[in-house]
Design an enzyme around this catalytic site. Structure first.
Site, PDB file in Angstrom:
ATOM      1  N   GLY A  74       0.833  -1.199   0.000  1.00  0.00           N
ATOM      2  CA  GLY A  74       0.000   0.000   0.000  1.00  0.00           C
ATOM      3  C   GLY A  74       0.859   1.237   0.000  1.00  0.00           C
ATOM      4  O   GLY A  74       2.054   1.188   0.322  1.00  0.00           O
ATOM      5  N   CYS A 101       5.322  -6.080   1.638  1.00  0.00           N
ATOM      6  CA  CYS A 101       5.652  -4.659   1.641  1.00  0.00           C
ATOM      7  C   CYS A 101       4.953  -3.958   2.814  1.00  0.00           C
ATOM      8  O   CYS A 101       5.264  -4.220   3.971  1.00  0.00           O
ATOM      9  CB  CYS A 101       5.312  -4.035   0.289  1.00  0.00           C
ATOM     10  SG  CYS A 101       6.156  -2.458  -0.014  1.00  0.00           S
ATOM     11  N   TYR A 102       3.941  -3.109   2.560  1.00  0.00           N
ATOM     12  CA  TYR A 102       3.237  -2.433   3.648  1.00  0.00           C
ATOM     13  C   TYR A 102       2.654  -3.441   4.629  1.00  0.00           C
ATOM     14  O   TYR A 102       2.658  -3.210   5.844  1.00  0.00           O
ATOM     15  CB  TYR A 102       2.128  -1.535   3.091  1.00  0.00           C
ATOM     16  CG  TYR A 102       1.356  -0.777   4.157  1.00  0.00           C
ATOM     17  CD1 TYR A 102       1.726   0.510   4.506  1.00  0.00           C
ATOM     18  CD2 TYR A 102       0.263  -1.362   4.806  1.00  0.00           C
ATOM     19  CE1 TYR A 102       1.028   1.206   5.496  1.00  0.00           C
ATOM     20  CE2 TYR A 102      -0.439  -0.679   5.785  1.00  0.00           C
ATOM     21  CZ  TYR A 102      -0.054   0.604   6.131  1.00  0.00           C
ATOM     22  OH  TYR A 102      -0.734   1.289   7.097  1.00  0.00           O
ATOM     23  N   HIS A 188       7.942  -7.668  -3.712  1.00  0.00           N
ATOM     24  CA  HIS A 188       6.650  -8.082  -4.272  1.00  0.00           C
ATOM     25  C   HIS A 188       6.791  -9.389  -5.042  1.00  0.00           C
ATOM     26  O   HIS A 188       7.223  -9.391  -6.202  1.00  0.00           O
ATOM     27  CB  HIS A 188       6.094  -6.987  -5.193  1.00  0.00           C
ATOM     28  CG  HIS A 188       5.651  -5.762  -4.468  1.00  0.00           C
ATOM     29  ND1 HIS A 188       4.369  -5.604  -4.000  1.00  0.00           N
ATOM     30  CD2 HIS A 188       6.332  -4.657  -4.094  1.00  0.00           C
ATOM     31  CE1 HIS A 188       4.267  -4.426  -3.381  1.00  0.00           C
ATOM     32  NE2 HIS A 188       5.449  -3.840  -3.423  1.00  0.00           N
ATOM     33  N   GLU A 190       4.423 -11.114  -6.243  1.00  0.00           N
ATOM     34  CA  GLU A 190       3.335 -11.276  -7.204  1.00  0.00           C
ATOM     35  C   GLU A 190       3.662 -10.755  -8.594  1.00  0.00           C
ATOM     36  O   GLU A 190       3.001 -11.122  -9.572  1.00  0.00           O
ATOM     37  CB  GLU A 190       2.054 -10.601  -6.686  1.00  0.00           C
ATOM     38  CG  GLU A 190       2.095  -9.083  -6.615  1.00  0.00           C
ATOM     39  CD  GLU A 190       2.682  -8.543  -5.317  1.00  0.00           C
ATOM     40  OE1 GLU A 190       2.437  -7.365  -5.016  1.00  0.00           O
ATOM     41  OE2 GLU A 190       3.395  -9.297  -4.620  1.00  0.00           O
ATOM     42  N   SER A 242     -23.603  -6.723 -25.499  1.00  0.00           N
ATOM     43  CA  SER A 242     -22.840  -5.650 -26.131  1.00  0.00           C
ATOM     44  C   SER A 242     -21.995  -6.152 -27.287  1.00  0.00           C
ATOM     45  O   SER A 242     -21.470  -5.370 -28.075  1.00  0.00           O
ATOM     46  CB  SER A 242     -21.905  -5.009 -25.096  1.00  0.00           C
ATOM     47  OG  SER A 242     -20.896  -5.921 -24.705  1.00  0.00           O
ATOM     48  N   GLY A 243     -21.833  -7.470 -27.384  1.00  0.00           N
ATOM     49  CA  GLY A 243     -20.914  -8.032 -28.365  1.00  0.00           C
ATOM     50  C   GLY A 243     -19.554  -8.319 -27.772  1.00  0.00           C
ATOM     51  O   GLY A 243     -18.715  -8.955 -28.402  1.00  0.00           O
ATOM     52  N   GLY A 244     -19.320  -7.848 -26.529  1.00  0.00           N
ATOM     53  CA  GLY A 244     -18.052  -8.078 -25.856  1.00  0.00           C
ATOM     54  C   GLY A 244     -18.013  -9.428 -25.167  1.00  0.00           C
ATOM     55  O   GLY A 244     -19.005 -10.165 -25.107  1.00  0.00           O
ATOM     56  N   VAL A 245     -16.852  -9.747 -24.598  1.00  0.00           N
ATOM     57  CA  VAL A 245     -16.630 -11.058 -23.983  1.00  0.00           C
ATOM     58  C   VAL A 245     -17.534 -11.264 -22.764  1.00  0.00           C
ATOM     59  O   VAL A 245     -18.198 -12.294 -22.631  1.00  0.00           O
ATOM     60  CB  VAL A 245     -15.151 -11.214 -23.574  1.00  0.00           C
ATOM     61  CG1 VAL A 245     -14.931 -12.537 -22.851  1.00  0.00           C
ATOM     62  CG2 VAL A 245     -14.251 -11.103 -24.786  1.00  0.00           C
ATOM     63  N   ASP A 246     -17.580 -10.281 -21.854  1.00  0.00           N
ATOM     64  CA  ASP A 246     -18.251 -10.470 -20.570  1.00  0.00           C
ATOM     65  C   ASP A 246     -19.749 -10.732 -20.737  1.00  0.00           C
ATOM     66  O   ASP A 246     -20.294 -11.689 -20.178  1.00  0.00           O
ATOM     67  CB  ASP A 246     -18.025  -9.248 -19.670  1.00  0.00           C
ATOM     68  CG  ASP A 246     -16.550  -8.919 -19.509  1.00  0.00           C
ATOM     69  OD1 ASP A 246     -15.731  -9.839 -19.669  1.00  0.00           O
ATOM     70  OD2 ASP A 246     -16.224  -7.749 -19.254  1.00  0.00           O
ATOM     71  N   SER A 248     -21.291 -11.693 -23.367  1.00  0.00           N
ATOM     72  CA  SER A 248     -21.510 -12.924 -24.140  1.00  0.00           C
ATOM     73  C   SER A 248     -21.408 -14.152 -23.251  1.00  0.00           C
ATOM     74  O   SER A 248     -22.203 -15.093 -23.378  1.00  0.00           O
ATOM     75  CB  SER A 248     -20.481 -13.015 -25.277  1.00  0.00           C
ATOM     76  OG  SER A 248     -20.640 -11.948 -26.200  1.00  0.00           O
ATOM     77  N   LYS A 388     -10.791 -11.495 -15.724  1.00  0.00           N
ATOM     78  CA  LYS A 388     -11.035 -11.564 -17.167  1.00  0.00           C
ATOM     79  C   LYS A 388     -10.557 -12.881 -17.774  1.00  0.00           C
ATOM     80  O   LYS A 388     -11.269 -13.504 -18.559  1.00  0.00           O
ATOM     81  CB  LYS A 388     -10.328 -10.393 -17.845  1.00  0.00           C
ATOM     82  CG  LYS A 388     -10.694 -10.198 -19.309  1.00  0.00           C
ATOM     83  CD  LYS A 388     -12.034  -9.509 -19.438  1.00  0.00           C
ATOM     84  CE  LYS A 388     -12.329  -9.096 -20.850  1.00  0.00           C
ATOM     85  NZ  LYS A 388     -13.535  -8.263 -20.942  1.00  0.00           N
TER      86      LYS A 388
END
Length: 532
Positions: A74, A101-102, A188, A190, A242-246, A248, A388
């Site tokens: 953070g 870290c923090y 870090h 990650e 919308s035609g997008g991935v999510d 759909s 995603k």
């Protein structure tokens, strides 16, 4: 009913925390930019992981029965007034803890150590030396490269801790509690720059937390389907496509769950990519055979945008018109009590709408509380536990075609925010053709999957050119292509010159009105990925 109240009232997110995942690790998010990345890395180990706010009471954490806790990095300093703090009761839960870290600085400070600004700040790569054998560093070499990003340091450890790793300027690069399963890393693990960071996280969740690592997205599909069926009953669900991935993936999941009880509304706002409307019609009208309502409102949107050039005004205008059109079409669907949205986990985190999640609201996402309460639907958000890349895997498992599942992100306002200046039908036609050429050439060169987002931008700039023997004064197209892990930061893609040449040649030869093509080599930050 608002989106947030319906989600909370139905127990949509709290319920998934309580019952859906028998084995989980919680990340207490202190506001670090890579907190989401920690969750992603743990999910790569088939361990379910969720971000929660840093001050979540120890009693609530105990209810969630996590196998381990990770305290994120953070931007604050632990010794400053008002800096974020965790509930000290977490030390008495008997749950393994890893501070990053923090997060490490906070528990060292809370347990009697001293944290202060270091003599030298460390940002970037550093050589880390491990001091002896340790379960956190099992199967790691004694020396490795790690990624540092800190100004403060733990200067003095309390008697409860041992130092287990050092760098040239950081004497306590990693620490371990003498009697409890509490570990800390100043760097870090990650981020991909930390050479053996994934192995460290694996050691923590598998060897220290004793997670079996049996969580898989595919195994959750049937559980999600059963949950949707139980909640919906005989009612109808509306899904905005919308035609997008999510959206759909949400539609495909709902169709698997409730079949002909699903109605999809697809609003053509006139600012779609080339062939997008036809593809949606085929996939959800012919392939999945849903009750698909296609509303061509392109002229309404174009009229509303006439004379508008300011980016935020564009977005607000499009958003309001979409609500009006969607609401009107929804009236024609009887017995509809639920509205499905493609809200993803990062949207929930960033909007602050998760009651157990980080407290700060970073942005108001259009999928989280974005639809007005007068629509009157209960909200279904079956993807709100997922990232995603996980949603893409679900899409493939549900039978969506690979080219749709791996499609690059597309902004809600569509080509309007890539058509700088006034949005008109002729300018959109130019942009649509140029954008299609960019994507076609990327696919032909085998580069599309190496890039996370690519598109063309029509600039409100005209310049002098020569075509044949004639002087031209025509438009400029910018090409944007970026790579990113999380879309919070991004780097411009080093496009091969021969691919750029083919794009430029095709655009200037085939698209009337364009005589100049430029390539955007800006990273995020300082630039954004989209131009507006």
């Amino acid at each position: 009913m608002t989106a947030s109240s319906s989600a909370a009232g139905s127990g949509a997110f709290r319920g998934s925390l309580d019952t859906h995942h028998e084995e989980r690790v919680l990340v207490l998010d202190f506001g670090g930019q890579t907190a989401q990345l920690i969750a992603r890395r743990l999910r790569d180990e088939n361990v379910f992981c969720q971000l929660v706010r840093p001050d979540l009471p120890a009693s609530r954490i105990k209810e969630l029965t996590p196998k381990g806790l990770i305290l994120s990095g953070g931007p604050a300093s632990v010794y400053e007034e008002g800096s974020p703090k965790a509930d000290p009761g977490i030390f008495d839960l008997g749950i393994p803890i890893l501070g990053i870290c923090y997060g490490m600085q906070w528990f060292c400070h809370a347990l009697g150590g001293k944290v202060a600004p270091g003599e030298k700040r460390e940002f970037g790569l550093a050589q880390c030396a491990v001091n002896g054998a340790n379960p956190l560093f099992k199967d790691l070499p004694a020396n490795s490269v790690v990624w540092m990003s800190h100004g403060d340091q733990v200067l003095n450890l309390s008697e409860q801790f041992n130092s287990i790793a050092t760098t040239e300027t950081c004497p306590h690069a990693a620490v371990q509690h003498k009697t409890r399963a509490i570990y800390g890393l100043q760097f870090h693990p990650e981020v991909t720059h930390s050479e053996y960071g994934q192995q460290m996280l694996r050691n923590f969740v598998k060897n220290i937390c004793r997670c079996a690592g049996t969580w898989k997205i595919e195994s959750l599909l049937e559980r999600e389907i059963e949950s949707i069926r139980n909640r919906v009953g005989k009612s109808r669900v509306i899904c905005g496509l919308s035609g997008g991935v999510d959206s759909s993936v949400v539609a495909a999941l709902l169709y698997r769950a409730i079949g002909d009880q699903l109605s999809c509304i697809f609003v053509n706002n006139g600012m779609l990519r080339k062939g997008e409307a036809e593809e949606v019609r085929f996939e959800f009208g012919e392939h999945f055979k849903t009750d698909l309502h296609v509303v061509d409102a392109s002229q309404l949107f174009l009229s509303g945008l006439k004379g508008v050039t300011e980016p935020q005004t564009k977005r607000k205008t499009i958003g309001k018109l979409f609500i009006d059109v969607f609401k009107e079409e929804a009236k024609s669907i009887p017995d509809a009590h639920f509205l499905a949205q493609g809200t993803l986990y990062p949207d929930v985190i960033e909007s602050g709408s998760n009651p157990d999640g980080p407290a700060a609201s970073i942005k108001l996402h259009h999928n989280v509380g974005g639809l007005p309460k007068e629509l009157g639907f209960e909200l279904i958000e079956p993807l709100r536990d997922f990232f995603k890349d996980e949603v893409r895997r679900m899409g493939l498992a549900l039978g969506l075609p690979e080219h749709l599942v791996w499609r690059h992100p597309f902004p809600g306002p569509g080509l309007a925010v890539r058509c700088l200046g006034e949005v008109t039908e002729p300018r959109l036609a130019i942009l649509r053709e140029c954008d299609a050429i960019v994507i076609e050439e990327l696919r032909a060169a085998g580069l599309y999957r190496q890039i996370n987002q690519a598109f063309a931008v029509l600039l409100p700039v005209q310049s002098v050119g020569v075509m044949g023997d004639a002087r031209t004064y025509e438009s400029t197209i910018a090409i944007r292509a970026v790579t990113t892990d999380d879309f919070m930061t991004a780097d411009w893609f080093r496009m091969p010159f021969d691919v750029l040449q083919r794009m430029s040649t095709r655009i200037t030869n085939a698209v009337r009105g364009v005589n100049r093509v430029v390539y955007d080599i800006s990273s995020k930050p300082p630039s954004t990925i989209e131009w507006e």
